[in-house]
Design an enzyme around this catalytic site. Structure first.
Site, PDB file in Angstrom:
ATOM      1  N   GLU A 125     -21.898 -15.294 -13.881  1.00  0.00           N
ATOM      2  CA  GLU A 125     -22.562 -14.004 -13.828  1.00  0.00           C
ATOM      3  C   GLU A 125     -24.076 -14.216 -13.924  1.00  0.00           C
ATOM      4  O   GLU A 125     -24.499 -14.996 -14.758  1.00  0.00           O
ATOM      5  CB  GLU A 125     -22.127 -13.094 -14.977  1.00  0.00           C
ATOM      6  N   GLY A 265     -25.640 -14.754 -24.655  1.00  0.00           N
ATOM      7  CA  GLY A 265     -24.857 -14.806 -25.883  1.00  0.00           C
ATOM      8  C   GLY A 265     -23.463 -15.332 -25.615  1.00  0.00           C
ATOM      9  O   GLY A 265     -22.976 -16.225 -26.315  1.00  0.00           O
ATOM     10  N   ALA A 266     -22.815 -14.778 -24.598  1.00  0.00           N
ATOM     11  CA  ALA A 266     -21.450 -15.188 -24.286  1.00  0.00           C
ATOM     12  C   ALA A 266     -21.043 -14.580 -22.957  1.00  0.00           C
ATOM     13  O   ALA A 266     -21.753 -13.733 -22.420  1.00  0.00           O
ATOM     14  CB  ALA A 266     -20.489 -14.724 -25.373  1.00  0.00           C
ATOM     15  N   MET A 267     -19.877 -15.011 -22.449  1.00  0.00           N
ATOM     16  CA  MET A 267     -19.440 -14.555 -21.131  1.00  0.00           C
ATOM     17  C   MET A 267     -17.949 -14.279 -21.120  1.00  0.00           C
ATOM     18  O   MET A 267     -17.159 -15.097 -21.585  1.00  0.00           O
ATOM     19  CB  MET A 267     -19.820 -15.625 -20.091  1.00  0.00           C
ATOM     20  N   GLU A 268     -17.605 -13.126 -20.543  1.00  0.00           N
ATOM     21  CA  GLU A 268     -16.241 -12.587 -20.628  1.00  0.00           C
ATOM     22  C   GLU A 268     -15.290 -13.082 -19.553  1.00  0.00           C
ATOM     23  O   GLU A 268     -14.325 -12.389 -19.224  1.00  0.00           O
ATOM     24  CB  GLU A 268     -16.333 -11.060 -20.553  1.00  0.00           C
ATOM     25  N   ASN A 269     -15.492 -14.281 -18.976  1.00  0.00           N
ATOM     26  CA  ASN A 269     -14.596 -14.802 -17.930  1.00  0.00           C
ATOM     27  C   ASN A 269     -13.142 -14.536 -18.280  1.00  0.00           C
ATOM     28  O   ASN A 269     -12.718 -14.741 -19.402  1.00  0.00           O
ATOM     29  CB  ASN A 269     -14.791 -16.309 -17.787  1.00  0.00           C
ATOM     30  N   HIS A 301     -17.153  -7.811 -28.305  1.00  0.00           N
ATOM     31  CA  HIS A 301     -17.758  -7.411 -27.033  1.00  0.00           C
ATOM     32  C   HIS A 301     -17.069  -8.111 -25.852  1.00  0.00           C
ATOM     33  O   HIS A 301     -16.636  -7.456 -24.899  1.00  0.00           O
ATOM     34  CB  HIS A 301     -19.254  -7.747 -27.064  1.00  0.00           C
ATOM     35  N   GLU A 302     -16.957  -9.420 -25.916  1.00  0.00           N
ATOM     36  CA  GLU A 302     -16.374 -10.158 -24.785  1.00  0.00           C
ATOM     37  C   GLU A 302     -14.899  -9.820 -24.636  1.00  0.00           C
ATOM     38  O   GLU A 302     -14.393  -9.687 -23.521  1.00  0.00           O
ATOM     39  CB  GLU A 302     -16.574 -11.672 -24.957  1.00  0.00           C
ATOM     40  N   GLU A 324     -21.549  -2.862 -19.121  1.00  0.00           N
ATOM     41  CA  GLU A 324     -22.272  -3.306 -20.319  1.00  0.00           C
ATOM     42  C   GLU A 324     -22.547  -2.161 -21.301  1.00  0.00           C
ATOM     43  O   GLU A 324     -22.344  -2.307 -22.502  1.00  0.00           O
ATOM     44  CB  GLU A 324     -23.564  -4.030 -19.940  1.00  0.00           C
TER      45      GLU A 324
END
Ligand code: ARG
Ligand code: ZN
Length: 870
Positions: A125, A265-269, A301-302, A324
């Site tokens: 992303e 911060g992080a990624m929701e794959n 969140h993720e 988001e």
């Protein structure tokens, strides 16, 4: 340099070629990864005809072969370069196999496939998938993916991708393979791969419909004992989403990997979240209470993205806030339900006012749904995330929890598996909420923070209170004329004992025009309105309250948020008075009423200590500056310190008592009470520490030496770093020798030094850039040292001679050669320049022009810097 192209929403067109299936094979070898991508493609005859050529996005890598429907193409049969891969003629339905050669070891952008230490990982992303293979890299192309990974078994025993593990086995030469299949259609930005020598912890969750889900969190071996809080948070998030939104997890496996080098911060794959290790790893010795809460929030969140983002995704990147804003709202609600709602709200609003309001008033101002961008990465902003969440919160407020839940159900009923828009979302809110959001929509399309001016007039004969609201939004680069917004004002009138006298049923006022008056009857004299309770709209509120009235509200408003807000306004009023006196070279004083109000709050034993710590914190210099049109860097610094010292001096014994009183809880406990006690204790200690007296400094030193957890240790370290260079240096040495083995703790060590307001800080930061533990390639280090200095160290960054500006401009230029996204983030520190005096403006302008002259400048930095210079 050629001027980069702007992408407009109005130019959006559906894709001409649709990819239905993606089968990837990654053959990982030293210094070279071979990616084979087999795509099932069909032409979209809604907009394409038989002559339409295929154009895919493509990064800067070599293609080794292309096979279309089984036929090997000659290099002259396709075009590759300039960001594209092109086939002039194709059948209507066909398979395309492309073999690409990547060099992840050289990829410092941390986008696409790259290496973090010894671990291969991906970040796709927004537009990183094109750096892996040629593809229509846009979120409305949703396909089913499978992924085979082949690598050395010793170096890379763990091979992960999205979905379910379907096959694995050994190959020749100590190599092995693993095959993953993700049954859910997804856009390319949700693809992920990880390969490395990772340890993991394992747990399980049974969903309410009885699905057993395996939960795995991976990290480097040495950190595996720091993953348990993240696991606990994940299970909390899964349970909460079922209870509050009726949403269940949809695969049999949920995996999280902690990585040290990560841009965000992080990624929701899908099924394989990749996290900045900062938002996974924690134990009380190394992580602060704030870290623990942040981890819970980001893990939530993720996880929540699995529905809001993954199952229903974006039609195009302009809709980013659709996922988001909504997911931030969900994670804020999660944190509020699990911890203290009032305290969480205060943190969010402080963040919004401190960062989003200035963004919305500066050169990067954009609507929550932007109309254009040069680099999408520059629009992962406070506006899209935090203001976007406020818009959802206002809709929630307008229709109520029950209808909101019904609307969310309808959202998934209608759009599951689809790529949709913000209008689609608003449509279901209107349908299930039974209201017209036509005017409300403007919040998404118009930029800028509205100012709402409130005036009261009381008629004692009629016992009537009239409240007039006037809303105004300043014109900006996006719209020269702004329309009035639909603004919900949660409110009550309170009598002189602090009781609400207006009924709950009438607690929501709705502003819809520029100026509106509301008249309330039967109101006794000396009643006060409590306005925008829980901060019911993201606006700048200008009230006509006197300081006496503010002190009353601070002590008596039944709304916790408004008690905090009244205290903050009191502080700001006092600071403004002191700063004006400094500028006029007058004698300085603090008003006795402020001390009285402060003391009263301090001695109220019934208050939640976490709330009290928030209420009695002075705004930071970077927050105070937002209350001035022309920022006086030195007067703000001196004024704040003066006020803090006066409060500390006059209430010294009370702070001492409070420290004793708050020191009783278990230093390793993470209960709300224990965390609350620590926050109030450390706030008291920082008041006392700023006195710089022998006994107070001794006290801070004692607290530093005896700290049993990172919250207390870092709090004392920070206070020491403000007292005296020698005292700071001793602490710096001591802290380093204790923590040099721990990367995340060292980030804090860099940050405390970069944040010190002591005079020699810039030189120290310059020398820390050369420290062996610093690396400009690691975004966490850059954020701790360089970004911290530029964004939080008001007095030193803005030093008059311009050395701070020159240093940061140098860093932007150096960083841009390594990582465009992080360089662009850092560039935004100049976005506030219009608030400073001419001498400073001239230097900043020169530095920005110097950056713009760099011949290889990235589009990312170009977009930020050219806007700042507009
Ligand atoms: N979607 C991720 C999240 O909100 C953040 C991705 C950040 N990407 C970027 N290009 N900055 O959790
Ligand atoms: Zn997100």
């Amino acid at each position: 340099m050629e001027e980069p192209k702007t992408i407009y929403l109005k130019d959006y067109k559906p894709a001409e070629f649709i990819v239905d299936r993606v089968d990837l094979t990654f053959d990982i070898k030293d210094n070279q990864t071979k990616v084979t991508s087999i795509l099932n493609i069909h032409k979209n005859f809604d907009i394409a005809d038989k002559n339409t050529s295929l154009v895919f996005d493509k990064g800067d890598f070599e293609i080794s072969s292309v096979i279309a429907n089984g036929m090997l193409l000659l290099p002259e049969e396709y075009e590759s370069g300039g960001g594209y891969f092109k086939l002039a003629r194709t059948p209507d339905i066909f398979d395309l196999e492309i073999i690409s050669i990547l060099k992840p070891e050289e990829n410092t952008s941390l986008e696409g496939l790259y290496k973090s230490g010894d671990i291969f990982c991906t970040q796709c992303e927004a537009q990183g998938f094109r750096k892996i293979t040629p593809f229509p890299d846009r979120p409305d192309i949703m396909a089913v993916y499978s992924c085979t990974i082949i690598a050395d078994k010793t170096q890379y025993p763990v091979l992960l991708s999205n979905g379910n593990l379907v096959d694995s086995g050994d190959l020749d030469n100590n190599r092995h393979f693993v095959r993953w299949e993700d049954p859910f259609k997804k856009p390319s930005y949700l693809f992920a791969l990880v390969a490395g020598d990772l340890e993991h912890i394992h747990d399980q969750f049974t969903t309410k419909s009885g699905r057993n889900v395996d939960l795995k969190i991976y990290s480097e071996r040495e950190n595996i004992d720091k993953c348990y809080h993240a696991m606990k948070s994940l299970k909390q998030a899964m349970e909460w989403d079922e209870k509050r939104f009726g949403l269940e997890y949809d695969l049999d496996l949920y995996q999280i990997v902690a990585i040290n080098d990560f841009n965000a911060g992080a990624m929701e794959n899908k099924g394989l979240n990749i996290f900045n290790s900062k938002y996974v790893l924690a134990n009380p010795e190394t992580a602060t209470d704030e870290d623990f809460l942040n981890i819970q929030g980001v893990i939530g969140h993720e996880y929540f993205h699995n529905w809001t983002g993954n199952r229903v995704t974006l039609k195009n990147w302009f809709q980013l806030s659709l996922k988001e804003g909504l997911t931030v709202f969900r994670d804020q609600e999660f944190s509020s339900d699990l911890n203290s709602r009032g305290v969480k709200r205060i943190s969010c609003v402080r963040n919004l006012r401190g960062s989003q309001f200035p963004e919305d008033a500066g050169p990067m101002t954009h609507p929550v749904r932007p109309d254009s961008y040069i680099k999408m990465d520059n629009f992962y902003t406070m506006t899209v995330y935090e203001k976007g969440s406020e818009l959802i919160r206002m809709i929630h407020q307008l229709i109520g929890e029950k209808k909101f839940r019904k609307a969310i159900d309808l959202y998934f009923e209608k759009f599951d598996g689809m790529a949709v828009t913000i209008e689609d979302f608003i449509g279901v809110m209107e349908e299930a909420g039974g209201l017209d959001l036509n005017q409300f929509k403007l919040w998404y399309f118009q930029s800028g923070t509205p100012t709402v001016k409130v005036e009261r007039s009381y008629n004692p004969d009629l016992k009537q209170l009239a409240i007039t609201f006037e809303q105004h939004i300043a014109p900006d680069r996006n719209q020269s004329k702004k329309k009035p917004l639909h603004i919900p004002v949660k409110f009550a009138i309170i009598d002189n004992k602090g009781n609400d006298i207006t009924p709950e049923s009438k607690s929501l006022l709705e502003l819809t025009s520029g100026r509106q008056t509301f008249v309330f009857g039967n109101i006794p004299e000396n009643s006060l309105p409590s306005l925008f309770r829980q901060f019911s709209a993201p606006v700048k509120i200008k009230t006509d309250f006197t300081n006496e009235e503010l002190a009353f509200l601070m002590a008596n408003d039944p709304d916790e948020f408004n008690r905090w807000d009244a205290a903050q306004t009191l502080f700001v009023n006092e600071l403004k008075r002191i700063i004006t006196a400094i500028q006029a070279d007058k004698e300085l004083s603090v008003s006795p009423n402020l001390i009285k109000a402060f003391k009263k709050a301090l001695l109220n034993q019934h208050t939640d200590h976490a709330f009290l710590a928030k209420a009695l914190s002075l705004p930071m210099e970077t927050e105070i500056k937002n209350h001035f049109d022309l920022v006086d860097v030195h007067a703000i610094h001196r004024g704040r310190l003066f006020l803090k010292q006066q409060i500390a001096k006059q209430l010294k014994q009370h702070f001492m008592d409070l420290i004793d009183y708050c020191s009783k809880s278990d230093p390793l406990s993470l209960s709300h009470g224990a965390m609350a006690d620590r926050s109030l204790k450390n706030l008291s200690l920082s008041y006392l520490g700023c006195l710089k007296e022998t006994d107070t400094t001794q006290l801070v030193l004692r607290h530093y030496a005896t700290a049993k957890n990172m919250t207390d240790e870092i709090a004392a370290f920070k206070i020491l770093s403000e007292i005296h260079p020698d005292i700071k240096q001793t602490a710096v040495k001591n802290f380093y020798s204790k923590w040099q083995h721990d990367k995340l703790v060292l980030d804090k060590w860099f940050a405390v030094q970069a944040g010190s307001s002591l005079p020699n800080t810039l030189n120290i930061v310059k020398s820390l850039i050369k420290h062996p533990d610093f690396s400009i390639k690691n975004p966490n280090k850059v954020r701790s040292l360089i970004y911290m200095f530029a964004m939080q160290n008001h007095i030193n960054f803005h030093q008059k001679n311009g050395d701070g500006y020159r240093f940061i401009a140098d860093q932007i230029i150096a960083l841009d050669k390594i990582n465009h996204q992080i360089a662009a983030r850092l560039s935004s520190c100049f976005n506030q320049m219009k608030r400073y005096d001419n001498a400073r403006k001239i230097i900043i302008k020169k530095e920005l022009e110097r950056i713009l002259c760099v011949p290889t400048l990235s589009k990312n930095v170009y977009e930020i810097v050219s806007r700042a210079l507009e």
